[in-house]
Design a protein around this motif. Structure first.
Motif, mmCIF file in Angstrom:
data_model
loop_
_atom_site.group_PDB
_atom_site.id
_atom_site.type_symbol
_atom_site.label_atom_id
_atom_site.label_comp_id
_atom_site.label_asym_id
_atom_site.label_seq_id
_atom_site.Cartn_x
_atom_site.Cartn_y
_atom_site.Cartn_z
ATOM 1 N N GLY A 1 90.162 -6.908 103.613
ATOM 2 C CA GLY A 1 89.999 -8.336 103.334
ATOM 3 C C GLY A 1 89.071 -8.987 104.342
ATOM 4 O O GLY A 1 88.035 -8.441 104.712
ATOM 5 N N GLU A 2 89.437 -10.167 104.825
ATOM 6 C CA GLU A 2 88.591 -10.921 105.753
ATOM 7 C C GLU A 2 88.618 -10.351 107.155
ATOM 8 O O GLU A 2 87.874 -10.825 108.026
ATOM 9 C CB GLU A 2 89.011 -12.400 105.766
ATOM 10 C CG GLU A 2 88.813 -13.106 104.436
ATOM 11 C CD GLU A 2 87.409 -12.932 103.873
ATOM 12 O OE1 GLU A 2 86.447 -13.269 104.588
ATOM 13 O OE2 GLU A 2 87.269 -12.437 102.743
ATOM 14 N N LEU A 3 89.468 -9.372 107.420
ATOM 15 C CA LEU A 3 89.509 -8.717 108.735
ATOM 16 C C LEU A 3 88.812 -7.353 108.718
ATOM 17 O O LEU A 3 88.870 -6.617 109.697
ATOM 18 C CB LEU A 3 90.964 -8.539 109.195
ATOM 19 C CG LEU A 3 91.748 -9.814 109.473
ATOM 20 C CD1 LEU A 3 93.157 -9.490 109.937
ATOM 21 C CD2 LEU A 3 91.035 -10.678 110.517
ATOM 22 N N LEU A 4 88.137 -7.037 107.621
ATOM 23 C CA LEU A 4 87.458 -5.755 107.503
ATOM 24 C C LEU A 4 86.462 -5.576 108.650
ATOM 25 O O LEU A 4 85.622 -6.438 108.912
ATOM 26 C CB LEU A 4 86.718 -5.683 106.165
ATOM 27 C CG LEU A 4 85.965 -4.390 105.863
ATOM 28 C CD1 LEU A 4 86.931 -3.230 105.655
ATOM 29 C CD2 LEU A 4 85.062 -4.568 104.641
ATOM 30 N N GLY A 5 86.562 -4.466 109.348
ATOM 31 C CA GLY A 5 85.636 -4.158 110.435
ATOM 32 C C GLY A 5 85.990 -4.766 111.769
ATOM 33 O O GLY A 5 85.365 -4.450 112.783
#
Length: 517
Positions: free
Chosen positions: A20-24
């Protein structure tokens, strides 16, 4: 790029960590890459390809084949729903396989050659592919340096949409695209972003994104994919005026850098994000030595926010802390007003080397001979521009400080120059360091504003410790004693001298032993 491309390559990535928005954001490695080709002109779709990266396959066998690739193409559905599955044992093999299969598929279509990647948001390219490839010294194909952000393309037709709240699931609703809610993963739902995604999610997301693209290409939208996002291929050095206006929302402060790191190392750490020209400035302490901090200016607030997600990511064995900073902070470090410095730094694509410890009577000719000895017995490394490629650092009254900066035309000459570190010029050994435009500005600013007559320090008797600093007899022997320090040395100099071992020093663990003066 102004004309619409012939093909869009819809890409979705998954790592072994957050999604999601925390990918990576957690530095986890890429484990799955799914893509599908979209023929923009004919509005047709290619097959769905899935690439799995499993390093454990090579670890378990202890052997590596020439290809390190397993291919599974089936008429029936695979476990994830992809049409074709490739399994590789490394990111390098995976990127090569992706590029090869993509090229073959485009060539077989025979309806144009221009293509561009398309992702749901910025993270897949900027925060997953580029950082891991840079960390592993892997060269990525040119296609990874430009891509379309489907969210921004969608927002052109729905301008009231909140860009940060968009995802494929949200974009499908106003376009009247049916979504199988029980099976299609919705990142906006209340799901754990740290949970690893099921393998079928990536395939579902790619299929949903291609449906969105086909809808946007059709009436009444008739969208044109013509202005992709760009990823900077390399960092551009440059100068910054103190009069320049720098937006507060584009600057970060990085802490914990190795003392020998350069602006290119900072660009490598933030690979995938676009740093403004001359936007990496290494901070110096009061003695002119690097203090392990840097200020970095990005091209936009969006890139700054992505940089903040790399807080405590690693540069070698050290983790780097990343915090917000201001434009004023950046200008204090990188801003300059000297015409002499501006002229010196006006040559682009030059490598800067800093010299420290020069004899006060050293001349331009001495420096030229130091790097290109006439006897021919030592390695030569010509200075770019001759005397014009040398900048001596002086006090306001014209006295030399013992510092100078020199320019070299290429990395090869600069590396040859750095190998002369601690060679003698006259009777003094010369320290050599790779430098940056921002460091040149900092050093010149510091010495140009330094008082001509140093102010005498206050008496130090009052700050002498009243208790013994020696460990009790029989206690833990975990102390070192340093002798022969320069009288001007302070705690920061000691920490710089100890380098990477500084992280093992206890808090307030350095004690200066002072006499009555």
């Amino acid at each position: 790029m102004t004309a619409q491309v012939d093909y869009l390559v819809v890409v979705f990535t998954a790592t072994s960590g957050a999604s999601g928005e925390l990918l990576g954001s957690d530095e986890k490695e890429l484990v799955q890459l799914v893509w599908q080709l979209v023929n923009v002109n004919n509005k047709t779709l290619g097959r769905v390809n899935e690439l799995l990266i499993r390093p454990d396959l090579s670890d378990s066998t202890g052997e590596k084949t020439d290809e390190d690739v397993l291919v599974e193409c089936k008429e029936d559905e695979t476990a994830s729903g992809a049409d074709c599955v490739y399994t590789v044992t490394s990111l390098d093999s995976g990127i090569n396989m992706f590029n090869l299969q993509l090229t073959n598929e485009v060539n077989s279509e025979g309806a144009g050659t221009s293509l561009c990647l398309c992702t749901d948001g910025q993270l897949h390219i900027r925060q997953v592919i580029h950082p891991e490839a840079a960390n592993k010294n892997i060269l990525v194909p040119d296609c990874f340096y430009s891509f379309f952000d489907l969210r921004k393309e969608f927002k052109n037709h729905f301008p009231t949409s909140d860009l940060k709240a968009l995802n494929a699931h949200v974009m499908a609703e106003p376009l009247n695209i049916p979504v199988d809610v029980p099976t299609v993963w919705d990142p906006s739902a209340n799901q754990d972003p740290l949970a690893v995604l099921p393998p079928e999610v990536a395939v579902q997301q790619v299929r949903l994104m291609t449906s969105i693209i086909l809808t946007l290409l059709s009436e009444p939208y008739c969208h044109s994919f013509s202005n992709p996002e760009k990823v900077s291929e390399r960092f551009e050095s440059g100068t910054c005026s103190k009069m320049e206006k720098v937006c507060d929302n584009t600057v970060i402060r990085a802490r914990g850098l190795p003392w020998q790191s350069s602006d290119q190392d900072m660009a490598r750490f933030f690979k995938g994000l676009n740093i403004a020209k001359g936007g990496a400035a290494l901070c110096l302490n009061a003695q002119g030595r690097r203090n392990g901090e840097a200020l970095v200016r990005f091209v936009s607030e969006e890139h700054r926010d992505l940089a903040l997600q790399r807080h405590k990511h690693h540069m070698g064995n050290r983790y780097i802390e990343v915090y917000k900073a201001t434009g004023e902070d950046f200008l204090k470090i990188a801003g300059g007003t000297s015409n002499e410095v501006a002229m010196f730094l006006s040559r682009e694509d030059q490598i800067i080397v800093r010299m420290r410890g020069l004899p006060f009577n050293a001349t331009h000719d001495d420096v030229l001979r130091f790097f290109s000895p006439e006897d021919g017995l030592k390695e030569t490394c010509p200075i770019s521009g001759g005397k014009e490629g040398i900048l001596f650092v002086r006090y306001p009254d014209g006295r030399p400080t013992g510092d100078a900066f020199v320019l070299f035309a290429c990395e090869e000459h600069a590396q040859s120059a750095l190998r002369k570190h601690k060679e003698l010029l006259g009777k003094r050994y010369i320290e050599l360091f790779k430098s940056t435009a921002a460091e040149v500005q900092q050093v010149l600013n510091r010495y140009s504003s330094a008082p001509l007559i140093p102010v005498a320090p206050a008496p130090l008797v009052s700050v002498l410790p009243t208790v013994s600093l020696l460990p009790p007899p029989g206690g833990v022997r975990d102390c070192l004693r340093l002798r022969g320090l320069p009288y001007t040395a302070n705690i920061e100099d000691i920490l710089t001298f100890l380098g990477e071992f500084t992280q093992d020093i206890r808090q307030h663990g350095v004690h200066m032993v002072l006499n009555e003066q």
